[in-house]
Design an enzyme around this catalytic site. Structure first.
Site, PDB file in Angstrom:
ATOM      1  N   CYS A  88     -44.989  38.760  79.194  1.00 60.83           N
ATOM      2  CA  CYS A  88     -44.492  40.137  79.126  1.00 60.83           C
ATOM      3  C   CYS A  88     -45.095  40.931  77.964  1.00 60.83           C
ATOM      4  O   CYS A  88     -45.144  42.155  78.020  1.00 60.83           O
ATOM      5  CB  CYS A  88     -42.980  40.140  79.015  1.00 60.83           C
ATOM      6  N   HIS A 354     -41.639  47.144  85.310  1.00 59.91           N
ATOM      7  CA  HIS A 354     -42.152  46.147  84.364  1.00 59.91           C
ATOM      8  C   HIS A 354     -43.356  45.432  84.987  1.00 59.91           C
ATOM      9  O   HIS A 354     -43.238  44.310  85.463  1.00 59.91           O
ATOM     10  CB  HIS A 354     -41.042  45.163  84.017  1.00 59.91           C
ATOM     11  N   CYS A 384     -38.969  41.037  74.975  1.00 58.29           N
ATOM     12  CA  CYS A 384     -38.782  39.599  75.145  1.00 58.29           C
ATOM     13  C   CYS A 384     -39.903  39.066  76.028  1.00 58.29           C
ATOM     14  O   CYS A 384     -40.581  39.826  76.728  1.00 58.29           O
ATOM     15  CB  CYS A 384     -37.421  39.298  75.760  1.00 58.29           C
ATOM     16  N   GLY A 386     -41.069  35.712  78.656  1.00 51.32           N
ATOM     17  CA  GLY A 386     -40.733  34.500  79.379  1.00 51.32           C
ATOM     18  C   GLY A 386     -41.285  33.267  78.686  1.00 51.32           C
ATOM     19  O   GLY A 386     -42.407  33.269  78.186  1.00 51.32           O
TER      20      GLY A 386
END
Length: 399
Positions: A88, A354, A384, A386
């Site tokens: 991300c 996203h 954040c 993954g």
């Protein structure tokens, strides 16, 4: 050490999963925004020292997407390119990596970006290279499998995917379904208002989408924004897990998009005739428990503040990627800070989408344009990641 300037940050509109941008391969998305950055900045393409691009759901159809994008966009063959992945945060890492190249003197001008076509992520198999004696062949969905395989199971146990990690954060911080829905509705309403007010017009590069018949369709607006979202409407959606908080309405979408910018040494701006929109002040990455990956911005921002000496009091705007509404609310509790007038003022991942590796540069683009509009000195971007990470960066306006 030379400061790294951010010049001409741009992005494509964000496409919904399997929708308008589905026919556009990832190399075309990347090349579209690369061409626009070069054209609008006025940089001589021969002055670009490298192209650094992030992609999280990569495959062999477009290997080393940074090099592919450079060639596909018509940059001189002498301009090299590379690909990286921090899931991300990949797009933001591309900018940070480009900045380190500039700051250390190995480059003066780097084109940094991120791209994702989740609509075209393929199914794959790991079991046919050496043949199969009997039985069928397992095909894995690259999107789902990437979430399931985000950590070593022997160490952390099985995690079904990112929704489970969001529910873990919600339980730990006492986030309710009603709070998550209220936040998600606000995200959609803010994104819709931003579009209606023309606040995204300067940062968005239209994409020509080929059609089976007739002329291409010009795609020029984020596709996942739902202006009619309300907490009451979202409350009617079913949760993914029984007694959970996460629904399709208060989680980020799966998306297609690309975003890019130039990262330039400050002492070369005048000679190259380039005007920056901002400067990178500092960045940090931090690890956390993969089962609560959504809390990653808490340690990342703490590390960044310790390095820079800044605090929330110094920030005019904050962009926290909305992987899940519940995760955002958990992070705000972890920070001990929540100012709606400075947080995600034009929406975020729940509304705008996203597109994993493109998100970091999409957020950077929107942040710097809004900082310029408001006359804000410092802005924070964080997300954040993954697998249990967080990343954060502070940017200073050039105005």
């Amino acid at each position: 050490m030379r400061r790294a300037a951010i010049v001409t940050p741009l992005r494509t509109p964000v496409g919904a999963f399997g929708a308008t941008l589905r026919p556009v391969p990832v190399e075309d998305l990347a090349a579209t925004v690369v061409k626009a950055v070069v054209a609008r900045s006025g940089v001589d393409p021969a002055q670009v020292d490298d192209v650094v691009f992030a992609q999280s759901y990569a495959n062999a159809e477009t290997p080393c997407v940074g090099r592919w994008a450079a060639l596909h966009a018509g940059l001189p063959v002498e301009v090299p390119g590379m690909q990286l992945d921090r899931r991300c945060a990949g797009g933001l890492q591309a900018v940070a990596t480009a900045a380190m190249m500039v700051q250390t003197g190995v480059a003066d001008v780097v084109l940094a970006g991120g791209v994702e076509s989740m609509s075209n992520a393929e199914h794959y198999t790991t079991g046919v290279r050496w043949g199969s004696r009997s039985g069928g062949v397992q095909l894995w969905d690259r999107l789902d499998r990437g979430r399931e395989r985000s950590q070593p199971e022997w160490r952390f146990g099985k995690i079904s995917g990112m929704v489970e990690t969001a529910e873990n954060v919600a339980r730990r911080h006492g986030i309710t379904r009603e709070q998550a829905d209220a936040y998600a509705a606000r995200s959609h309403q803010r994104a819709a208002a931003a579009w209606d007010a023309g606040r995204f017009s300067a940062e968005v590069v239209p994409v020509e989408v080929p059609q089976r018949r007739g002329d291409p369709v010009v795609f020029d607006r984020d596709e996942g924004v739902r202006p009619d979202s309300t907490p009451e409407a979202l409350a009617r959606l079913r949760t993914i897990f029984p007694d959970g908080t996460v629904t399709a309405g208060n989680a980020s979408q799966q998306n297609d998009a690309a975003a890019a910018c130039l990262v330039v040494a400050e002492d070369r701006l005048d000679a190259l005739g380039l005007t920056p929109l901002g400067f990178l002040v500092g960045w940090a990455a931090a690890g956390c428990d993969p089962a609560e990956m959504g809390i990653g911005p808490v340690p990342a921002v703490a590390k960044l503040f310790a390095r820079t000496g800044l605090s929330f009091d110094d920030l005019g705007l904050v962009e926290l990627n909305e992987a899940f509404a519940a995760q955002v609310l958990g992070v705000l509790q972890g920070w001990g800070w929540d100012d709606p007038d400075r947080l995600n003022v034009n929406g975020g991942g729940v509304s705008l989408g996203h597109p994993i590796a493109a998100t970091g540069v999409r957020i950077l683009t929107s942040l710097l344009h809004e900082m310029d509009r408001r006359g804000v000195r410092y802005g924070l971007e964080t997300m954040c990641v993954g697998g249990g990470q967080g990343m954060a960066a502070v940017f200073e306006s050039a105005r």
